[in-house]
Design a protein around this motif. Structure first.
Motif, PDB file in Angstrom:
ATOM      1  N   HIS A 138      20.587-128.904   9.342  1.00 37.19           N
ATOM      2  CA  HIS A 138      20.493-129.206  10.770  1.00 37.19           C
ATOM      3  C   HIS A 138      20.806-127.957  11.589  1.00 37.19           C
ATOM      4  CE1 HIS A 138      20.900-131.265  14.573  1.00 37.19           C
ATOM      5  NE2 HIS A 138      20.646-132.430  14.017  1.00 37.19           N
ATOM      6  N   PRO A 139      19.945-127.569  12.541  1.00 36.17           N
ATOM      7  CA  PRO A 139      20.174-126.321  13.282  1.00 36.17           C
ATOM      8  C   PRO A 139      21.436-126.326  14.132  1.00 36.17           C
ATOM      9  CG  PRO A 139      18.355-127.575  14.240  1.00 36.17           C
ATOM     10  CD  PRO A 139      18.680-128.228  12.934  1.00 36.17           C
ATOM     11  N   ASN A 140      21.948-127.494  14.501  1.00 35.15           N
ATOM     12  CA  ASN A 140      23.165-127.538  15.305  1.00 35.15           C
ATOM     13  C   ASN A 140      24.426-127.339  14.469  1.00 35.15           C
ATOM     14  OD1 ASN A 140      21.687-128.004  17.606  1.00 35.15           O
ATOM     15  ND2 ASN A 140      21.969-130.216  17.577  1.00 35.15           N
ATOM     16  N   TYR A 141      24.262-127.123  13.172  1.00 32.34           N
ATOM     17  CA  TYR A 141      25.411-126.914  12.288  1.00 32.34           C
ATOM     18  C   TYR A 141      25.245-125.687  11.397  1.00 32.34           C
ATOM     19  CZ  TYR A 141      26.598-131.689  13.620  1.00 32.34           C
ATOM     20  OH  TYR A 141      26.907-132.823  14.334  1.00 32.34           O
ATOM     21  N   GLN A 142      24.123-125.001  11.493  1.00 30.49           N
ATOM     22  CA  GLN A 142      23.858-123.868  10.625  1.00 30.49           C
ATOM     23  C   GLN A 142      23.864-122.565  11.421  1.00 30.49           C
ATOM     24  OE1 GLN A 142      23.705-124.082   7.371  1.00 30.49           O
ATOM     25  NE2 GLN A 142      23.787-126.323   7.326  1.00 30.49           N
ATOM     26  N   ARG A 143      24.342-121.525  10.773  1.00 30.35           N
ATOM     27  CA  ARG A 143      24.371-120.211  11.393  1.00 30.35           C
ATOM     28  C   ARG A 143      22.947-119.685  11.544  1.00 30.35           C
ATOM     29  NH1 ARG A 143      24.298-115.090   9.308  1.00 30.35           N
ATOM     30  NH2 ARG A 143      25.334-113.478  10.553  1.00 30.35           N
ATOM     31  N   PRO A 144      22.584-119.147  12.713  1.00 28.44           N
ATOM     32  CA  PRO A 144      21.230-118.625  12.887  1.00 28.44           C
ATOM     33  C   PRO A 144      20.951-117.469  11.935  1.00 28.44           C
ATOM     34  CG  PRO A 144      22.345-118.897  14.998  1.00 28.44           C
ATOM     35  CD  PRO A 144      23.381-119.072  13.943  1.00 28.44           C
TER      36      PRO A 144
ATOM     37  N   LEU B 113      35.228-119.034  14.578  1.00 28.55           N
ATOM     38  CA  LEU B 113      33.819-119.414  14.557  1.00 28.55           C
ATOM     39  C   LEU B 113      32.955-118.323  15.188  1.00 28.55           C
ATOM     40  CD1 LEU B 113      31.638-121.450  13.902  1.00 28.55           C
ATOM     41  CD2 LEU B 113      32.103-122.592  16.071  1.00 28.55           C
ATOM     42  N   LYS B 114      33.432-117.687  16.253  1.00 27.55           N
ATOM     43  CA  LYS B 114      32.679-116.591  16.851  1.00 27.55           C
ATOM     44  C   LYS B 114      32.505-115.442  15.853  1.00 27.55           C
ATOM     45  CE  LYS B 114      34.074-117.478  21.646  1.00 27.55           C
ATOM     46  NZ  LYS B 114      34.818-116.956  22.818  1.00 27.55           N
ATOM     47  N   GLU B 115      33.527-115.169  15.071  1.00 27.47           N
ATOM     48  CA  GLU B 115      33.407-114.128  14.058  1.00 27.47           C
ATOM     49  C   GLU B 115      32.356-114.493  13.015  1.00 27.47           C
ATOM     50  OE1 GLU B 115      37.301-113.654  12.477  1.00 27.47           O
ATOM     51  OE2 GLU B 115      38.109-112.640  14.258  1.00 27.47           O
ATOM     52  N   CYS B 116      32.268-115.768  12.669  1.00 30.78           N
ATOM     53  CA  CYS B 116      31.265-116.201  11.697  1.00 30.78           C
ATOM     54  C   CYS B 116      29.858-116.182  12.281  1.00 30.78           C
ATOM     55  CB  CYS B 116      31.598-117.602  11.182  1.00 30.78           C
ATOM     56  SG  CYS B 116      33.160-117.699  10.260  1.00 30.78           S
ATOM     57  N   CYS B 117      29.730-116.182  13.594  1.00 30.34           N
ATOM     58  CA  CYS B 117      28.412-116.125  14.231  1.00 30.34           C
ATOM     59  C   CYS B 117      27.883-114.708  14.339  1.00 30.34           C
ATOM     60  CB  CYS B 117      28.472-116.745  15.631  1.00 30.34           C
ATOM     61  SG  CYS B 117      28.798-118.516  15.664  1.00 30.34           S
TER      62      CYS B 117
END
Length: 495
Positions: free
Chosen positions: A197-203, A277-281
């Protein structure tokens, strides 16, 4: 290329199980019907029917895409589950080739136990409707424990999202849809076509390996923790296709509404999880560790100030008068004495020989039990579609940030109390007349006087009286306009 049946084809076929199925157990299955026909749930790759097979409630998954999954994947999963106890989160499945006949051809059917529960977003909606912050906190803890158990067992789901997580009647988290699963037995296979699901996966690109669930697990964990701190976030950010985050929120500079709302919560744990979470993005981030290891990474300590900016330490003056305090003789601890330590023993302040160092956090069952979700036959509340009076009254409005809200410690506006029954309304306090009322009064008097002077001057052919009347009337009109909220704040004729 093989074209699989569509959902409507399966819907028509299962209405006559004895003719549609080739497996004897499924030919006698009793499907659950609603007012129109067999109930079904449709996903991106399959449709699911509920039926009683040999008296046991089962879920029958019929595929509508030829690249969704295969016998090899589910055979490897069955072998893996036989040697790893992941119950009750992951249930066993049975892959049956050529089990249903549709459009003059046979197709596979995946059978698994039916779970009487609600999807994660429906269950969160149920908890938010009751403002049950304790249950939301328990749900977040259980989510973290479950993810830790799965990742320690080298199990990757591949599509962790609200629709693939159920909460059953015992309050247990259950996973469904294993088309994108990763286990060591599948490490040499080609990755599945299901991305998640795109709302839960890193781009961007992602690796299909043991740690493919870390990002989506962190998204869900942060959402649950934030809701346990402030259920009002649900009304502001939930859109039935997410919990709190959407795909566009995972791009820098992270100024979308969800980040502003999380900052407005002003909770240290939420702030830390949001930072992680920002670091993971970030574009250069690669999932190489478990969720637990990611959460254990703390923010770097700020660099100490230069010596010329450090404040000198003022020594405490000694008490007046001569004093003498004898220094007590230190007594060695019974757990560790230097004389009994062998050569090479740890220095003072380290862990004694007869004590173990602290262990890492182990998954543990939360003390508080989760309430049972509403049964499937009962309608859910309206938490995501309407206002709830139990939620906070100071929720950050759209576009608000923590620096535009009230300062910490400042007085907060008190919510208005509803009127009590059989109680007369409180009398309004009488105070001095406001400046606005004074301006309106003076403006009305000036306008009336000006009109009278205009009429009198015109009747008597007195030009000076007419001019004075015009000025008085114009001034009165200006006062009335400015007192009523007009933009002009200067008398007529001035710029």
């Amino acid at each position: 290329m093989t074209t699989f049946p569509v959902a409507g084809d399966y819907y028509k076929a299962v209405q006559v199980p004895g003719r549609a199925f080739t497996v004897p157990e499924l030919q006698t299955a009793q499907f659950v019907w609603d007012s129109l026909g067999p109930t079904l749930a449709r996903g991106s790759s399959a449709v699911v029917f509920q039926a009683a097979v040999d008296g046991s409630p089962q879920a029958l998954r019929c595929y509508i895409r030829n690249d969704a999954s295969s016998r090899d994947r589910y055979s490897a999963l069955s072998t893996y589950l036989a040697s790893h106890d992941l119950s009750p989160h992951v249930s066993g499945t049975i892959w049956m080739d050529a089990a249903i006949r549709v459009n003059n051809a046979t197709w596979p059917v995946l059978q698994m136990g039916w779970i009487d529960g609600r999807t994660l977003n429906e269950y969160v909606d149920f908890l938010v409707a009751g403002s049950n912050v304790a249950a939301l906190a328990t749900l977040a803890a259980r989510w973290r424990d479950m993810v830790g158990l799965l990742q320690n067992s080298s199990f990757g789901h591949g599509d962790l999202q609200h629709g693939n997580v159920l909460v059953d009647q015992e309050g247990r988290l259950r996973l469904v849809d294993f088309d994108g699963v990763w286990i060591p037995q599948l490490a040499g296979h080609s990755p599945p076509t299901e991305y998640g699901h795109p709302n839960y996966q890193r781009p961007g690109l992602r690796a299909w390996d043991r740690w493919l669930d870390t990002f989506s697990a962190l998204v869900i964990y942060l959402s649950l923790v934030a809701l346990s701190k402030d259920p009002g976030l649900w009304l502001a950010l939930y859109n039935s296709k997410n919990l709190l985050f959407s795909r566009t929120d995972f791009f820098a500079p992270y100024e979308t509404e969800v980040w502003k709302q999380l900052a407005a919560v002003r909770d240290p744990q939420v702030d830390q999880l949001a930072r992680q979470l920002k670091e993971c993005c970030a574009a250069d981030w690669v999932s190489q560790a478990s969720l637990e290891s990611t959460l254990d990474q703390r923010a770097p300590s700020p660099a100490p100030a230069p010596w010329w900016k450090q404040q000198p330490v003022t020594p405490t003056p000694p008490p007046a008068g001569p004093t003498f305090t004898p220094t007590p003789t230190p007594t060695p601890s019974p757990a560790f004495t230097p004389s009994s330590s062998p050569p090479g023993s740890p220095a003072v302040g380290s862990w004694p020989w007869d004590q173990e160092p602290p262990k890492p956090r182990q998954p543990q069952e939360a003390q508080n039990s989760l309430p049972r979700p509403p049964p499937l036959s009962a309608p859910l509340g309206q938490a995501g579609t309407g206002p709830i009076t139990q939620l906070r009254q100071t929720m950050a409005p759209p576009g608000s940030t923590w620096w535009t809200g009230p300062e910490p410690g400042s007085a907060q506006p008190r919510p208005q109390q509803p009127p009590q029954p059989n109680q007369p309304p409180a009398p309004r306090p009488r105070g001095p007349v406001s400046k606005r009322q004074q301006a309106q009064t003076f403006g009305g008097i000036a306008l009336a006087v000006g009109v009278v002077m205009l009429i009198a001057g015109a009747a008597g052919s007195q030009f000076a009286v007419v001019i004075i009347g015009l000025i008085a009337a114009a001034w009165g009109i200006w006062r009335l306009i400015t007192a009523g909220g007009g933009q002009n704040t200067k008398p007529p004729g001035q710029t």
